[in-house]
Motif scaffolding. Structure first.
Motif, PDB file in Angstrom:
ATOM      1  N   THR A 170       0.703  -1.267  -0.008  1.00  0.00           N
ATOM      2  CA  THR A 170       0.067  -0.001  -0.040  1.00  0.00           C
ATOM      3  C   THR A 170       1.125   1.334  -0.041  1.00  0.00           C
ATOM      4  OG1 THR A 170      -1.827   1.067   1.237  1.00  0.00           O
ATOM      5  CG2 THR A 170      -0.241  -0.154   2.615  1.00  0.00           C
ATOM      6  N   SER A 171       0.212   2.468   0.015  1.00  0.00           N
ATOM      7  CA  SER A 171       1.010   3.791   0.320  1.00  0.00           C
ATOM      8  C   SER A 171       0.219   4.780   0.709  1.00  0.00           C
ATOM      9  CB  SER A 171       1.235   4.157  -1.246  1.00  0.00           C
ATOM     10  OG  SER A 171       1.914   5.481  -1.096  1.00  0.00           O
ATOM     11  N   PRO A 172       0.854   5.701   1.761  1.00  0.00           N
ATOM     12  CA  PRO A 172       0.022   7.098   2.173  1.00  0.00           C
ATOM     13  C   PRO A 172      -0.645   7.604   0.824  1.00  0.00           C
ATOM     14  CG  PRO A 172       2.255   6.801   2.750  1.00  0.00           C
ATOM     15  CD  PRO A 172       2.325   5.793   1.868  1.00  0.00           C
ATOM     16  N   PHE A 173      -0.048   7.669  -0.447  1.00  0.00           N
ATOM     17  CA  PHE A 173      -0.513   8.310  -1.534  1.00  0.00           C
ATOM     18  C   PHE A 173      -1.778   7.635  -2.078  1.00  0.00           C
ATOM     19  CE2 PHE A 173      -0.044   9.790  -6.080  1.00  0.00           C
ATOM     20  CZ  PHE A 173      -0.260  11.130  -5.748  1.00  0.00           C
ATOM     21  N   TYR A 174      -2.094   6.462  -2.013  1.00  0.00           N
ATOM     22  CA  TYR A 174      -3.167   5.848  -2.410  1.00  0.00           C
ATOM     23  C   TYR A 174      -4.578   6.406  -1.647  1.00  0.00           C
ATOM     24  CZ  TYR A 174       0.236   2.990  -4.628  1.00  0.00           C
ATOM     25  OH  TYR A 174       1.341   2.001  -5.150  1.00  0.00           O
ATOM     26  N   GLY A 175      -5.269   7.196  -2.324  1.00  0.00           N
ATOM     27  CA  GLY A 175      -6.300   7.888  -1.784  1.00  0.00           C
ATOM     28  C   GLY A 175      -6.219   8.612  -0.504  1.00  0.00           C
ATOM     29  N   LEU A 176      -4.542   9.168  -0.551  1.00  0.00           N
ATOM     30  CA  LEU A 176      -4.183  10.095   0.636  1.00  0.00           C
ATOM     31  C   LEU A 176      -4.705   9.580   2.017  1.00  0.00           C
ATOM     32  CD1 LEU A 176      -5.074  13.428  -1.036  1.00  0.00           C
ATOM     33  CD2 LEU A 176      -3.151  12.060  -1.146  1.00  0.00           C
ATOM     34  N   SER A 177      -4.125   8.186   2.348  1.00  0.00           N
ATOM     35  CA  SER A 177      -4.381   7.376   3.446  1.00  0.00           C
ATOM     36  C   SER A 177      -5.554   6.375   3.270  1.00  0.00           C
ATOM     37  CB  SER A 177      -4.427   8.320   4.449  1.00  0.00           C
ATOM     38  OG  SER A 177      -5.734   8.689   4.844  1.00  0.00           O
ATOM     39  N   LEU A 178      -6.311   6.402   2.471  1.00  0.00           N
ATOM     40  CA  LEU A 178      -7.558   5.660   2.371  1.00  0.00           C
ATOM     41  C   LEU A 178      -7.223   4.332   2.221  1.00  0.00           C
ATOM     42  CD1 LEU A 178     -10.463   5.523   2.311  1.00  0.00           C
ATOM     43  CD2 LEU A 178     -10.562   6.095  -0.123  1.00  0.00           C
ATOM     44  N   SER A 179      -6.371   3.772   1.393  1.00  0.00           N
ATOM     45  CA  SER A 179      -5.794   2.538   1.197  1.00  0.00           C
ATOM     46  C   SER A 179      -5.187   1.987   2.452  1.00  0.00           C
ATOM     47  CB  SER A 179      -4.638   2.586  -0.168  1.00  0.00           C
ATOM     48  OG  SER A 179      -4.342   1.104  -0.231  1.00  0.00           O
ATOM     49  N   GLU A 180      -4.449   2.886   3.106  1.00  0.00           N
ATOM     50  CA  GLU A 180      -3.742   1.967   4.190  1.00  0.00           C
ATOM     51  C   GLU A 180      -4.825   2.035   5.178  1.00  0.00           C
ATOM     52  OE1 GLU A 180       0.821   3.809   4.388  1.00  0.00           O
ATOM     53  OE2 GLU A 180      -0.671   5.032   5.261  1.00  0.00           O
ATOM     54  N   ARG A 181      -5.683   2.714   5.501  1.00  0.00           N
ATOM     55  CA  ARG A 181      -6.657   2.572   6.455  1.00  0.00           C
ATOM     56  C   ARG A 181      -7.531   1.273   6.298  1.00  0.00           C
ATOM     57  NH1 ARG A 181      -9.949   6.295   6.764  1.00  0.00           N
ATOM     58  NH2 ARG A 181      -9.401   7.776   5.098  1.00  0.00           N
ATOM     59  N   ARG A 182      -7.848   1.064   5.080  1.00  0.00           N
ATOM     60  CA  ARG A 182      -8.735   0.183   4.424  1.00  0.00           C
ATOM     61  C   ARG A 182      -7.668  -1.188   4.887  1.00  0.00           C
ATOM     62  NH1 ARG A 182     -11.897   2.378  -0.713  1.00  0.00           N
ATOM     63  NH2 ARG A 182     -13.741   2.970   0.221  1.00  0.00           N
ATOM     64  N   PHE A 183      -6.674  -1.235   4.265  1.00  0.00           N
ATOM     65  CA  PHE A 183      -5.692  -2.648   4.596  1.00  0.00           C
ATOM     66  C   PHE A 183      -5.773  -2.966   6.247  1.00  0.00           C
ATOM     67  CE2 PHE A 183      -2.843  -3.656   1.049  1.00  0.00           C
ATOM     68  CZ  PHE A 183      -3.940  -3.368  -0.068  1.00  0.00           C
ATOM     69  N   GLY A 184      -5.728  -1.830   6.857  1.00  0.00           N
ATOM     70  CA  GLY A 184      -5.477  -2.067   8.137  1.00  0.00           C
ATOM     71  C   GLY A 184      -7.121  -2.733   8.893  1.00  0.00           C
ATOM     72  N   ASP A 185      -8.131  -2.506   8.110  1.00  0.00           N
ATOM     73  CA  ASP A 185      -9.363  -3.168   8.530  1.00  0.00           C
ATOM     74  C   ASP A 185      -9.154  -4.725   8.531  1.00  0.00           C
ATOM     75  OD1 ASP A 185     -10.445  -0.672   8.913  1.00  0.00           O
ATOM     76  OD2 ASP A 185     -11.515  -0.661   7.277  1.00  0.00           O
ATOM     77  N   LEU A 186      -8.179  -5.100   7.575  1.00  0.00           N
ATOM     78  CA  LEU A 186      -8.042  -6.644   7.595  1.00  0.00           C
ATOM     79  C   LEU A 186      -6.668  -7.007   8.556  1.00  0.00           C
ATOM     80  CD1 LEU A 186      -8.497  -9.539   6.287  1.00  0.00           C
ATOM     81  CD2 LEU A 186      -6.378  -8.709   4.844  1.00  0.00           C
ATOM     82  N   LEU A 187      -5.724  -6.327   8.277  1.00  0.00           N
ATOM     83  CA  LEU A 187      -4.475  -6.942   8.842  1.00  0.00           C
ATOM     84  C   LEU A 187      -4.310  -6.399  10.383  1.00  0.00           C
ATOM     85  CD1 LEU A 187      -1.843  -5.724   5.929  1.00  0.00           C
ATOM     86  CD2 LEU A 187      -3.097  -7.864   6.345  1.00  0.00           C
ATOM     87  N   ARG A 188      -4.762  -5.461  10.876  1.00  0.00           N
ATOM     88  CA  ARG A 188      -4.757  -5.427  12.398  1.00  0.00           C
ATOM     89  C   ARG A 188      -5.309  -6.557  13.220  1.00  0.00           C
ATOM     90  NH1 ARG A 188      -8.735  -1.202  11.311  1.00  0.00           N
ATOM     91  NH2 ARG A 188      -6.884   0.176  11.085  1.00  0.00           N
ATOM     92  N   ASN A 189      -6.188  -7.201  12.585  1.00  0.00           N
ATOM     93  CA  ASN A 189      -6.938  -8.546  13.210  1.00  0.00           C
ATOM     94  C   ASN A 189      -6.110  -9.997  12.948  1.00  0.00           C
ATOM     95  OD1 ASN A 189      -8.992  -6.940  14.241  1.00  0.00           O
ATOM     96  ND2 ASN A 189      -9.884  -6.792  12.209  1.00  0.00           N
ATOM     97  N   LYS A 190      -4.768  -9.887  12.247  1.00  0.00           N
ATOM     98  CA  LYS A 190      -4.204 -10.839  11.860  1.00  0.00           C
ATOM     99  C   LYS A 190      -2.938 -10.932  12.545  1.00  0.00           C
ATOM    100  CE  LYS A 190      -6.968 -12.063   8.864  1.00  0.00           C
ATOM    101  NZ  LYS A 190      -8.085 -13.002   8.759  1.00  0.00           N
ATOM    102  N   SER A 191      -2.052 -12.106  13.074  1.00  0.00           N
ATOM    103  CA  SER A 191      -1.110 -12.331  13.734  1.00  0.00           C
ATOM    104  C   SER A 191       0.255 -11.444  12.748  1.00  0.00           C
ATOM    105  CB  SER A 191      -0.507 -13.665  13.904  1.00  0.00           C
ATOM    106  OG  SER A 191       0.805 -13.658  14.208  1.00  0.00           O
ATOM    107  N   ARG A 192       1.007 -10.937  13.331  1.00  0.00           N
ATOM    108  CA  ARG A 192       2.011  -9.888  12.517  1.00  0.00           C
ATOM    109  C   ARG A 192       2.865 -10.696  11.701  1.00  0.00           C
ATOM    110  NH1 ARG A 192       3.659  -8.084   9.204  1.00  0.00           N
ATOM    111  NH2 ARG A 192       4.702  -6.254   8.687  1.00  0.00           N
ATOM    112  N   ASP A 193       3.284 -11.961  12.203  1.00  0.00           N
ATOM    113  CA  ASP A 193       4.158 -12.907  11.583  1.00  0.00           C
ATOM    114  C   ASP A 193       3.633 -13.738  10.702  1.00  0.00           C
ATOM    115  OD1 ASP A 193       5.979 -12.151  13.572  1.00  0.00           O
ATOM    116  OD2 ASP A 193       5.521 -13.720  14.780  1.00  0.00           O
ATOM    117  N   ASP A 194       2.391 -13.431  10.266  1.00  0.00           N
ATOM    118  CA  ASP A 194       1.624 -14.190   9.204  1.00  0.00           C
ATOM    119  C   ASP A 194       1.645 -13.561   7.705  1.00  0.00           C
ATOM    120  OD1 ASP A 194       1.161 -16.265  11.021  1.00  0.00           O
ATOM    121  OD2 ASP A 194      -0.731 -15.700  11.321  1.00  0.00           O
ATOM    122  N   TYR A 195       2.050 -12.368   7.464  1.00  0.00           N
ATOM    123  CA  TYR A 195       2.012 -11.658   6.345  1.00  0.00           C
ATOM    124  C   TYR A 195       2.972 -10.807   6.277  1.00  0.00           C
ATOM    125  CZ  TYR A 195      -0.057  -7.845   9.093  1.00  0.00           C
ATOM    126  OH  TYR A 195      -0.228  -6.946  10.148  1.00  0.00           O
TER     127      TYR A 195
END
Length: 389
Positions: free
Chosen positions: A105-130
């Protein structure tokens, strides 16, 4: 749109699936896909096959384990508004459930929108799994005024940005990204858009490059040495910075967008890839479908103007693909993943259906004669690595 449920099943005992739909047979895949639709995957594939991975120990430098990743431009409302957020979250869950474990992802993609949406999935996953990568080079600031230049983003977040490739700006950018995504660390950080192709910079890209030589590059090397990140490199659409940076710094990996695809790969094969491979560095191929063109979109490399040469090449390869029972998207994704210097490809997606088709495409057995015919017809260069070689 063709539903995966409409696919004809064959060879179930062997786990083989025919990805040819009746609609695809009727129109021979010549209908261009509109936004959100998919090019149906054709050919026999093993539904139980795992997605390709890098073997640990093959390189002294860090490589993502997964060779099939997901690009985050669409999640930032690239070219189209995706609303509600549940559509993107459904796509992200489909990626995870399909075995994709590299997310860019990137801060530039949607000016933070992409990062925040990715976080909706990834913050609930074990950090070692991706594996997670994002980018630096632009710092975001909140604003009530819309950007004068809209870029690709439809209904982006209410932020402005400024270029900052200094050491302090780089570290702040990484920290901001971690807060937006809601995770503890990044695996890879790319210095973003230092390129003469970046019309926002123009000739100033050289000035910003010099700033990065003194700031971002040594700072990311320091963060790598400290164990804060595992690797860093450049995320760019043209190769000039590859050539310069190899003299000025010690990157690990390059995200090269719009530079290696089934339709356009000569410069990368002849010059860029050998320079990178000699130093045991690797390439992540961004936009392996030429910004959607090889999946049926009416745009090429994020532009609505499609070069006539590319139209002719597309038609020629598409006809040969149809003869061998496969589709352009499948050929393009497998072609982009084939070189040893490539550590991952990161096609984007807007919908769960697009994820399913891209994953299926990586599991199709493409006949060797297909690649031989492309080479004999001069449609890909003779030295191009191909699957199953």
């Amino acid at each position: 749109m063709v539903s995966r449920r409409s696919f004809i099943k064959a060879g179930a005992a062997l786990g083989l699936t025919s990805a040819v739909s009746s609609t695809a047979l009727a129109d021979k895949l010549k209908v261009k896909a509109s936004s959100g639709e998919v090019m149906p995957t054709r050919g026999l594939y093993n539904s139980h096959e795992m997605l390709p991975v890098n073997r640990p120990g093959d390189s002294k430098r860090y490589r993502p384990l997964s060779r099939m990743g997901l690009g985050g431009l669409a999640a930032g409302n690239g070219f189209n508004t995706i609303s509600p957020d549940e559509e993107i979250l459904s796509m992200l869950h489909a990626a995870w459930d399909s075995g994709i474990r590299y997310f860019d992802t990137s801060p530039f993609y949607g000016l933070s929108l992409s990062e925040r949406r990715f976080g909706d999935l990834l913050r609930n996953k074990s950090r070692d799994d991706y594996v997670l990568s994002s980018k630096v080079g632009r710092l975001l600031t909140p604003s009530s005024e819309p950007l004068e230049k809209k870029w690709h983003w439809a209904n982006h977040s209410p932020f402005h940005y400024k270029y900052d490739y200094t050491a302090s700006g780089t570290r702040r950018s990484v920290e901001d990204t971690l807060h937006r995504i809601g995770v503890s660390s990044l695996d890879i950080v790319y210095i973003h858009d230092l390129s003469p192709q970046n019309s926002d910079m123009g000739e100033d890209w050289v000035k910003y490059y010099d700033e990065a030589v003194k700031g971002a590059m040594p700072e990311l090397s320091k963060m790598r040495d400290e164990g804060i990140i595992k690797a860093w490199g450049f995320g760019i659409n043209t190769p000039e910075v590859v050539y310069k940076s190899l003299e000025d710094s010690d990157p690990d990996i390059f995200l090269l967008a719009l530079q290696y695809s089934l339709l356009d790969h000569e410069v990368a094969l002849q010059k860029t890839f050998p320079m990178i491979e000699r130093r045991d560095m690797s390439v992540v191929v961004g936009a392996p479908l030429n910004g959607g063109y090889l999946a049926g979109r009416d745009r090429f490399n994020y532009d609505s103007t499609i070069p006539e040469k590319m139209k002719q090449k597309y038609a020629a390869i598409s006809n040969i693909a149809y003869k061998y029972g496969i589709d352009m998207k499948t050929a393009a994704l497998q072609f982009a993943e084939a070189p040893e210097v490539v550590s991952a490809i990161i096609p984007g997606a807007r919908t769960a259906e697009q994820i399913h088709e891209n994953v299926a495409a990586m599991k199709v057995k493409v006949p060797n004669d297909f690649w031989s015919e492309l080479k004999s017809e001069g449609l890909i260069v003779q030295a191009a690595p191909v699957p199953n070689a």
